[in-house]
Design a protein around this motif. Structure first.
Motif, mmCIF file in Angstrom:
data_model
loop_
_atom_site.group_PDB
_atom_site.id
_atom_site.type_symbol
_atom_site.label_atom_id
_atom_site.label_comp_id
_atom_site.label_asym_id
_atom_site.label_seq_id
_atom_site.Cartn_x
_atom_site.Cartn_y
_atom_site.Cartn_z
ATOM 1 N N ALA A 142 95.792 95.691 52.891
ATOM 2 C CA ALA A 142 97.164 95.314 53.219
ATOM 3 C C ALA A 142 97.311 93.799 53.302
ATOM 4 O O ALA A 142 98.303 93.224 52.814
ATOM 5 C CB ALA A 142 97.583 95.959 54.540
ATOM 6 N N GLY A 143 96.336 93.125 53.918
ATOM 7 C CA GLY A 143 96.404 91.669 54.009
ATOM 8 C C GLY A 143 96.347 91.016 52.639
ATOM 9 O O GLY A 143 97.047 90.023 52.384
ATOM 10 N N TYR A 144 95.542 91.564 51.747
ATOM 11 C CA TYR A 144 95.453 91.042 50.378
ATOM 12 C C TYR A 144 96.778 91.206 49.655
ATOM 13 O O TYR A 144 97.245 90.295 48.949
ATOM 14 C CB TYR A 144 94.343 91.780 49.639
ATOM 15 C CG TYR A 144 94.115 91.333 48.218
ATOM 16 C CD1 TYR A 144 93.703 90.041 47.931
ATOM 17 C CD2 TYR A 144 94.308 92.213 47.161
ATOM 18 C CE1 TYR A 144 93.483 89.630 46.626
ATOM 19 C CE2 TYR A 144 94.091 91.811 45.844
ATOM 20 C CZ TYR A 144 93.684 90.521 45.585
ATOM 21 O OH TYR A 144 93.472 90.114 44.291
ATOM 22 N N ALA A 145 97.409 92.368 49.829
ATOM 23 C CA ALA A 145 98.704 92.607 49.185
ATOM 24 C C ALA A 145 99.776 91.662 49.717
ATOM 25 O O ALA A 145 100.545 91.073 48.944
ATOM 26 C CB ALA A 145 99.132 94.062 49.392
ATOM 27 N N PHE B 234 97.625 91.329 60.096
ATOM 28 C CA PHE B 234 98.151 89.962 60.232
ATOM 29 C C PHE B 234 97.026 88.938 60.093
ATOM 30 O O PHE B 234 97.171 87.923 59.385
ATOM 31 C CB PHE B 234 98.840 89.814 61.578
ATOM 32 C CG PHE B 234 99.188 88.397 61.935
ATOM 33 C CD1 PHE B 234 100.256 87.754 61.325
ATOM 34 C CD2 PHE B 234 98.446 87.701 62.878
ATOM 35 C CE1 PHE B 234 100.579 86.438 61.651
ATOM 36 C CE2 PHE B 234 98.759 86.397 63.203
ATOM 37 C CZ PHE B 234 99.821 85.765 62.589
ATOM 38 N N LEU B 235 95.887 89.192 60.740
ATOM 39 C CA LEU B 235 94.759 88.256 60.674
ATOM 40 C C LEU B 235 94.230 88.139 59.253
ATOM 41 O O LEU B 235 93.948 87.029 58.770
ATOM 42 C CB LEU B 235 93.660 88.713 61.624
ATOM 43 C CG LEU B 235 92.427 87.808 61.729
ATOM 44 C CD1 LEU B 235 92.817 86.450 62.292
ATOM 45 C CD2 LEU B 235 91.360 88.453 62.612
ATOM 46 N N MET B 236 94.107 89.262 58.560
ATOM 47 C CA MET B 236 93.625 89.227 57.181
ATOM 48 C C MET B 236 94.618 88.499 56.271
ATOM 49 O O MET B 236 94.233 87.741 55.394
ATOM 50 C CB MET B 236 93.402 90.652 56.675
ATOM 51 C CG MET B 236 92.159 91.323 57.205
ATOM 52 S SD MET B 236 90.620 90.561 56.610
ATOM 53 C CE MET B 236 90.174 89.527 58.017
ATOM 54 N N ARG B 237 95.883 88.738 56.480
ATOM 55 C CA ARG B 237 96.899 88.082 55.655
ATOM 56 C C ARG B 237 96.852 86.576 55.845
ATOM 57 O O ARG B 237 96.910 85.804 54.871
ATOM 58 C CB ARG B 237 98.273 88.630 56.021
ATOM 59 C CG ARG B 237 99.394 88.178 55.105
ATOM 60 C CD ARG B 237 100.195 87.079 55.754
ATOM 61 N NE ARG B 237 101.360 86.716 54.975
ATOM 62 C CZ ARG B 237 102.155 85.689 55.243
ATOM 63 N NH1 ARG B 237 101.891 84.913 56.288
ATOM 64 N NH2 ARG B 237 103.191 85.405 54.493
ATOM 65 N N GLN B 238 96.741 86.121 57.091
ATOM 66 C CA GLN B 238 96.686 84.692 57.357
ATOM 67 C C GLN B 238 95.418 84.069 56.779
ATOM 68 O O GLN B 238 95.451 82.954 56.246
ATOM 69 C CB GLN B 238 96.750 84.437 58.858
ATOM 70 C CG GLN B 238 98.059 84.852 59.512
ATOM 71 C CD GLN B 238 99.255 84.177 58.877
ATOM 72 O OE1 GLN B 238 100.000 84.814 58.120
ATOM 73 N NE2 GLN B 238 99.433 82.904 59.159
ATOM 74 N N SER B 239 94.304 84.765 56.873
ATOM 75 C CA SER B 239 93.053 84.226 56.336
ATOM 76 C C SER B 239 93.084 84.169 54.814
ATOM 77 O O SER B 239 92.634 83.197 54.196
ATOM 78 C CB SER B 239 91.875 85.088 56.807
ATOM 79 O OG SER B 239 91.764 85.071 58.214
ATOM 80 N N LEU B 240 93.636 85.211 54.179
ATOM 81 C CA LEU B 240 93.685 85.262 52.721
ATOM 82 C C LEU B 240 94.704 84.292 52.144
ATOM 83 O O LEU B 240 94.580 83.885 50.974
ATOM 84 C CB LEU B 240 94.007 86.684 52.264
ATOM 85 C CG LEU B 240 92.848 87.683 52.366
ATOM 86 C CD1 LEU B 240 93.353 89.112 52.261
ATOM 87 C CD2 LEU B 240 91.822 87.402 51.282
ATOM 88 N N PRO C 161 82.860 86.077 57.056
ATOM 89 C CA PRO C 161 82.918 85.673 58.468
ATOM 90 C C PRO C 161 84.136 86.231 59.198
ATOM 91 O O PRO C 161 84.019 86.695 60.336
ATOM 92 C CB PRO C 161 82.960 84.142 58.388
ATOM 93 C CG PRO C 161 82.338 83.814 57.077
ATOM 94 C CD PRO C 161 82.760 84.906 56.158
ATOM 95 N N ALA C 162 85.303 86.181 58.556
ATOM 96 C CA ALA C 162 86.504 86.716 59.195
ATOM 97 C C ALA C 162 86.395 88.217 59.386
ATOM 98 O O ALA C 162 86.830 88.762 60.415
ATOM 99 C CB ALA C 162 87.740 86.374 58.358
ATOM 100 N N LEU C 163 85.820 88.931 58.425
ATOM 101 C CA LEU C 163 85.648 90.377 58.543
ATOM 102 C C LEU C 163 84.677 90.718 59.666
ATOM 103 O O LEU C 163 84.889 91.699 60.399
ATOM 104 C CB LEU C 163 85.149 90.955 57.218
ATOM 105 C CG LEU C 163 86.161 90.991 56.067
ATOM 106 C CD1 LEU C 163 85.471 91.368 54.763
ATOM 107 C CD2 LEU C 163 87.283 91.976 56.373
ATOM 108 N N ALA C 164 83.622 89.930 59.818
ATOM 109 C CA ALA C 164 82.664 90.177 60.899
ATOM 110 C C ALA C 164 83.313 89.974 62.262
ATOM 111 O O ALA C 164 83.114 90.782 63.182
ATOM 112 C CB ALA C 164 81.451 89.258 60.740
#
Length: 278
Positions: free
Chosen positions: A94-97, A156-162, A194-197
Motif C-alpha cells: 500500500a505504501g508503494y502504491a 503511512f510510515l511506508m509511504r513516507q519512507s518510499l 532498516p525501515a521494515l525492521a
C-alpha cells in the motif's frame, strides 16, 4: 590539565544523568525478573529482595498446570508472527502504491486512511465481533490475525519512507525488463530493510501485547494468548499467585527482547534514517 581530560570532566554530569535514567529504565525490569524467582511470601518483603531466589521452577510449573504455559506462548507467537508478516506485506504494497503511482482519488484515499488513526480501537469492537461471528471465525487464529493486517500507521510510515526513494532507481529496473513485483522485491525491499525492521519491531510488540480483542474473540482456554491467559489466571483464583504471574510476565518479555537483539542494527539505522530525512 590536558584537553582530553577537561572534555571528560565537562561530560561527566551528562554521563551521570544518562546513567541515572538508564537505571530508572532497567530497574523495574530487573526487579520483575528477580521477583519471578521468589515465592509469594518473599515478593513483598521489605527491604525488597534484589538477588535471585530459588522458586522460578515452581512458579513456571504452576503456570504450566494452570494455564498451559507452553501452549499459550505458542499461540501468542503464532498470532504475533502471522500478524506482523502480513501487516508488513500490506503496508509495503500500500505504501508503494501511494508513494510511486499516480491514480485518481489517491489523495482522498490517503486522507481517509489517515482519518482512521483518530478512531479509538474500542469503537470497532462491536462491529468487528459481529463481522467475525457472521463469517464463523470466532475462536480462531483468523479472528485475531485478520483485523491486524491493515495498520494505517504502518502504511503511512511506508509511504513516507518510499516517497524519498528516487524514481530514477525504479525506472532503471523497469527499463531492464523488471515487472512491478520484481522491482518491489529486488530494489525497494533491500533499500527499505532498516525501515521494515523498525516497523516489524513495533508491529510485533503491538500484536504480542494486545489484550482486549483476543479476550473477546478467543473463547476457548486452549486458544488464549499469554496476556489473556495471565489475566484469566488472576481473575479465576481466590488467592493471587503473584510469583506465577510475575514469572509469566517475565516470560512474555523474552520474544520482544530476542527480536530487538536480532534486528537492533536495522532498527537503529531505520530510526536514524527517519531522523535525517528532509
Amino acid at each position: 590539565m590536558s584537553t582530553a581530560r577537561s572534555a571528560r570532566l565537562r561530560g561527566l554530569p551528562l554521563t551521570l544523568v544518562l546513567a541515572g535514567v538508564a537505571g530508572l529504565s532497567v530497574g523495574p525490569f530487573y526487579w520483575l525478573v528477580v521477583a519471578a524467582t521468589h515465592g509469594d511470601s518473599e515478593i513483598f518483603d521489605w527491604p525488597p529482595n534484589l538477588l535471585p531466589g530459588s522458586h522460578l521452577g515452581d512458579n513456571l510449573s504452576h503456570l504450566q498446570d494452570k494455564i498451559g504455559l507452553g501452549r499459550v506462548v505458542l499461540n501468542s507467537l503464532a498470532i504475533a508472527g502471522l500478524q506482523t508478516v502480513g501487516a508488513l506485506i500490506v503496508a509495503l504494497l500500500a505504501g508503494y502504491a501511494f508513494a510511486k503511482f499516480r491514480f485518481r482519488g489517491r489523495t482522498v484515499l490517503f486522507a481517509l486512511l489517515l482519518s482512521t488513526l483518530v478512531v479509538p480501537e474500542q469503537v470497532m469492537l462491536v462491529p468487528l465481533f459481529k463481522m467475525m461471528m457472521s463469517i464463523g471465525l470466532l475462536d480462531s487464529y483468523q479472528a485475531v490475525v485478520l483485523p491486524g493486517l491493515c495498520v494505517p500507521f504502518a502504511i503511512f510510515l511506508m509511504r513516507q519512507s518510499l516517497s524519498s526513494m528516487p524514481d530514477e532507481l525504479l525506472d532503471a529496473a523497469r527499463v531492464d525488463g523488471a515487472g512491478e513485483l520484481r522491482v518491489l522485491w529486488s530494489v525497494v525491499v533491500p533499500v527499505m530493510r532498516p525501515a521494515l525492521a523498525a516497523l516489524a519491531i513495533f508491529l510485533f510488540l503491538g500484536s504480542w501485547n494486545q489484550f482486549v480483542w483476543p479476550l473477546i474473540a478467543l473463547r476457548s482456554p486452549e486458544m488464549h494468548t499469554l496476556p489473556v491467559a495471565l489475566a484469566t489466571l488472576h481473575a479465576s483464583e481466590a488467592t493471587t499467585d503473584y510469583g506465577a504471574i510475575l514469572a509469566g510476565t517475565a516470560v512474555s518479555t523474552l520474544p520482544m527482547m530476542v527480536l530487538f537483539l536480532v534486528l537492533q542494527r536495522q532498527f537503529i539505522s531505520g530510526l536514524l534514517a527517519g531522523a535525517t530525512k528532509g
